[in-house]
Design an enzyme around this catalytic site. Sequence first.
Site, PDB file in Angstrom:
ATOM      1  N   ARG A   1       0.820  -1.210   0.000  1.00  0.00           N
ATOM      2  CA  ARG A   1       0.000   0.000   0.000  1.00  0.00           C
ATOM      3  C   ARG A   1       0.860   1.269   0.000  1.00  0.00           C
ATOM      4  NH1 ARG A   1      -5.311  -1.704   1.489  1.00  0.00           N
ATOM      5  NH2 ARG A   1      -5.952   0.348   0.862  1.00  0.00           N
TER       6      ARG A   1
ATOM      7  N   ARG B   1      -2.590   6.976   1.277  1.00  0.00           N
ATOM      8  CA  ARG B   1      -3.060   8.169   1.974  1.00  0.00           C
ATOM      9  C   ARG B   1      -2.050   8.861   2.875  1.00  0.00           C
ATOM     10  NH1 ARG B   1      -7.863   4.944   4.365  1.00  0.00           N
ATOM     11  NH2 ARG B   1      -6.119   3.506   4.347  1.00  0.00           N
TER      12      ARG B   1
ATOM     13  N   ARG C   1      -6.613  12.568  -4.528  1.00  0.00           N
ATOM     14  CA  ARG C   1      -7.823  12.008  -3.923  1.00  0.00           C
ATOM     15  C   ARG C   1      -8.892  13.090  -3.692  1.00  0.00           C
ATOM     16  NH1 ARG C   1      -7.681  10.435   2.234  1.00  0.00           N
ATOM     17  NH2 ARG C   1      -7.375  12.680   2.161  1.00  0.00           N
TER      18      ARG C   1
ATOM     19  N   ASP D   1      -7.153  -1.674  -7.173  1.00  0.00           N
ATOM     20  CA  ASP D   1      -7.716  -2.311  -5.981  1.00  0.00           C
ATOM     21  C   ASP D   1      -8.072  -3.750  -6.308  1.00  0.00           C
ATOM     22  OD1 ASP D   1      -8.655  -1.267  -3.155  1.00  0.00           O
ATOM     23  OD2 ASP D   1     -10.063  -2.809  -3.789  1.00  0.00           O
TER      24      ASP D   1
ATOM     25  N   TYR E   1     -15.622 -10.068   0.679  1.00  0.00           N
ATOM     26  CA  TYR E   1     -16.301  -8.805   0.396  1.00  0.00           C
ATOM     27  C   TYR E   1     -17.599  -9.007  -0.377  1.00  0.00           C
ATOM     28  CZ  TYR E   1     -12.319  -6.271   2.161  1.00  0.00           C
ATOM     29  OH  TYR E   1     -11.345  -5.778   2.987  1.00  0.00           O
TER      30      TYR E   1
HETATM   31  O1  CP3 Z   1      -0.166  -1.120  -2.623  1.00  0.00           O
HETATM   32  C1  CP3 Z   1      -0.485  -0.087  -3.260  1.00  0.00           C
HETATM   33  O2  CP3 Z   1      -0.092   1.036  -2.962  1.00  0.00           O
HETATM   34  C2  CP3 Z   1      -1.355  -0.253  -4.478  1.00  0.00           C
HETATM   35  C3  CP3 Z   1      -2.737   0.048  -4.257  1.00  0.00           C
HETATM   36  C4  CP3 Z   1      -3.692  -0.856  -3.485  1.00  0.00           C
HETATM   37  C5  CP3 Z   1      -4.929  -0.363  -3.017  1.00  0.00           C
HETATM   38  N1  CP3 Z   1      -5.640  -1.393  -2.523  1.00  0.00           N
HETATM   39  C6  CP3 Z   1      -5.359   1.046  -3.076  1.00  0.00           C
HETATM   40  C7  CP3 Z   1      -6.406   1.541  -2.147  1.00  0.00           C
HETATM   41  C8  CP3 Z   1      -3.650  -2.218  -3.190  1.00  0.00           C
HETATM   42  C9  CP3 Z   1      -2.535  -3.226  -3.424  1.00  0.00           C
HETATM   43  C10 CP3 Z   1      -4.900  -2.557  -2.599  1.00  0.00           C
HETATM   44  C11 CP3 Z   1      -5.253  -3.929  -2.209  1.00  0.00           C
HETATM   45  C12 CP3 Z   1      -6.437  -4.146  -1.354  1.00  0.00           C
HETATM   46  N2  CP3 Z   1      -7.655  -3.530  -1.417  1.00  0.00           N
HETATM   47  C13 CP3 Z   1      -6.517  -5.151  -0.364  1.00  0.00           C
HETATM   48  C14 CP3 Z   1      -5.439  -6.138  -0.049  1.00  0.00           C
HETATM   49  C15 CP3 Z   1      -4.355  -5.532   0.745  1.00  0.00           C
HETATM   50  C16 CP3 Z   1      -4.732  -5.222   2.180  1.00  0.00           C
HETATM   51  O3  CP3 Z   1      -4.519  -4.067   2.564  1.00  0.00           O
HETATM   52  O4  CP3 Z   1      -5.175  -6.118   2.870  1.00  0.00           O
HETATM   53  C17 CP3 Z   1      -7.802  -5.071   0.209  1.00  0.00           C
HETATM   54  C18 CP3 Z   1      -8.327  -5.932   1.332  1.00  0.00           C
HETATM   55  C19 CP3 Z   1      -8.515  -4.046  -0.480  1.00  0.00           C
HETATM   56  C20 CP3 Z   1      -9.916  -3.624  -0.277  1.00  0.00           C
HETATM   57  C21 CP3 Z   1      -9.988  -2.214   0.148  1.00  0.00           C
HETATM   58  N3  CP3 Z   1      -9.766  -1.122  -0.662  1.00  0.00           N
HETATM   59  C22 CP3 Z   1     -10.308  -1.716   1.433  1.00  0.00           C
HETATM   60  C23 CP3 Z   1     -10.598  -2.585   2.637  1.00  0.00           C
HETATM   61  C24 CP3 Z   1     -10.284  -0.321   1.356  1.00  0.00           C
HETATM   62  C25 CP3 Z   1     -10.683   0.667   2.420  1.00  0.00           C
HETATM   63  C26 CP3 Z   1      -9.819   0.678   3.592  1.00  0.00           C
HETATM   64  C27 CP3 Z   1      -8.466   1.206   3.273  1.00  0.00           C
HETATM   65  O5  CP3 Z   1      -7.480   0.520   3.581  1.00  0.00           O
HETATM   66  O6  CP3 Z   1      -8.382   2.307   2.770  1.00  0.00           O
HETATM   67  C28 CP3 Z   1      -9.880   0.019   0.048  1.00  0.00           C
HETATM   68  C29 CP3 Z   1      -9.663   1.394  -0.483  1.00  0.00           C
HETATM   69  C30 CP3 Z   1      -8.307   1.702  -0.983  1.00  0.00           C
HETATM   70  N4  CP3 Z   1      -7.590   0.921  -1.847  1.00  0.00           N
HETATM   71  C31 CP3 Z   1      -7.570   2.875  -0.707  1.00  0.00           C
HETATM   72  C32 CP3 Z   1      -6.369   2.782  -1.442  1.00  0.00           C
HETATM   73  C33 CP3 Z   1      -5.274   3.800  -1.525  1.00  0.00           C
HETATM   74  C34 CP3 Z   1      -8.003   4.022   0.206  1.00  0.00           C
HETATM   75  C35 CP3 Z   1      -9.206   4.752  -0.257  1.00  0.00           C
HETATM   76  C36 CP3 Z   1      -8.914   5.961  -1.104  1.00  0.00           C
HETATM   77  O7  CP3 Z   1      -7.778   6.164  -1.537  1.00  0.00           O
HETATM   78  O8  CP3 Z   1      -9.869   6.718  -1.361  1.00  0.00           O
END
Ligand code: CP3
Length: 326
Positions: free
Chosen positions: A10, A14, A23, A59, A136
Amino acid sequence: MSRPPVWMMRQAGRYLPEFRAIRDKYDFFTRCQTPELASEITVQPIRRFGMDAAILFSDILVVPQAMGIEIEMRPDVGPYLPNPIRTTQDVDELQVPDVDSSLGYVMEAIGMTLEKLDGEVPLIGFAGAPWTIMCYVVQGQGSKSFDKAKAFCFTERLHAHRLLQKITDTTIAYLKAKVKAGVDVVQLFDSWGGMLSPEDYNEFSLPYLQQITRALSTDVPVIIFAKGCWYALKDLAATGASALGIDWTCSARNARYLSGGQITLQGNLDPARLLSPPYEIERLVNEMINDFGKDRYIVNLGHGILPGIPLENVSTFIDTVKKYGA
Ligand code: CP3
């Protein structure tokens, strides 16, 4: 190299002011679906900190979205699915889409990112493990127990497997397309694998990770990150994966022992440890490399970076690895 490589799960996110600036202007899926934005966000952490690999901004939920499931990203909730999969008919109606058309925007983002990276560092593509995606799409949102997803497995076993297989088929096609578009490595995120007992993991997650890894590992190195799944490390090492992600609840010594001692390991600093003062982070990173050993090892966190981490502490994490053994 006398030091191991380093990147952060990640890392495009943020905690970065330049990410928050984008964002504030575009909603989540617009960022994912616009190659110019996705590629820009992907390279942001590389420019600032110089990690050894980039991970494509996207994502795991773009896969079920392409299968026809509506997904919202709600600011304080995270993923929210207004119509989750709850019945056998819901499973019937789920498509295994043509990924080149439904997820073509990801392939375009890869092309644009490769241009921006200009061969400087490899690009990691990723997908969710079918079990984690199922969490999910059945639960409808994040959960402490994923009780609805589990109930579906335990009461509608055959249909749960049909659902997992459809997700698997889509994921294989998706990752193959990503490889064709130019990613150098793929990582599978089984973020909720550790919610299952070892026995249930063997039934509902492992077989699908095996299928995906078998289909991909002849083309590209595959990293499997299965959070909380120390009990599965031996079987995951036998899938043909090139590396396994380790979370912070498992010691380096235990991870080496459980995975059989040969496979590359990746991890595993507690993401909250980046809240420690820099001198403490430096000590912990050096100790971590000593514990895992600098060979067959990729430095990373034990899960994704948290939003409130000071930039200076991220620099310390990366720079400590770069200075290791120098
Ligand atoms: O690694 C990176 O920087 C690449 C981007 C990436 C995102 N999501 C961007 C994102 C990756 C590899 C993911 C994978 C992801 N998404 C997972 C597996 C990894 C983990 O953390 O367990 C999961 C479970 C998700 C599902 C998901 N997406 C959730 C639970 C959420 C909300 C909670 C959170 O952590 O923010 C997201 C949103 C998300 N995906 C954001 C980002 C940067 C934040 C929201 C936003 O930017 O508006």
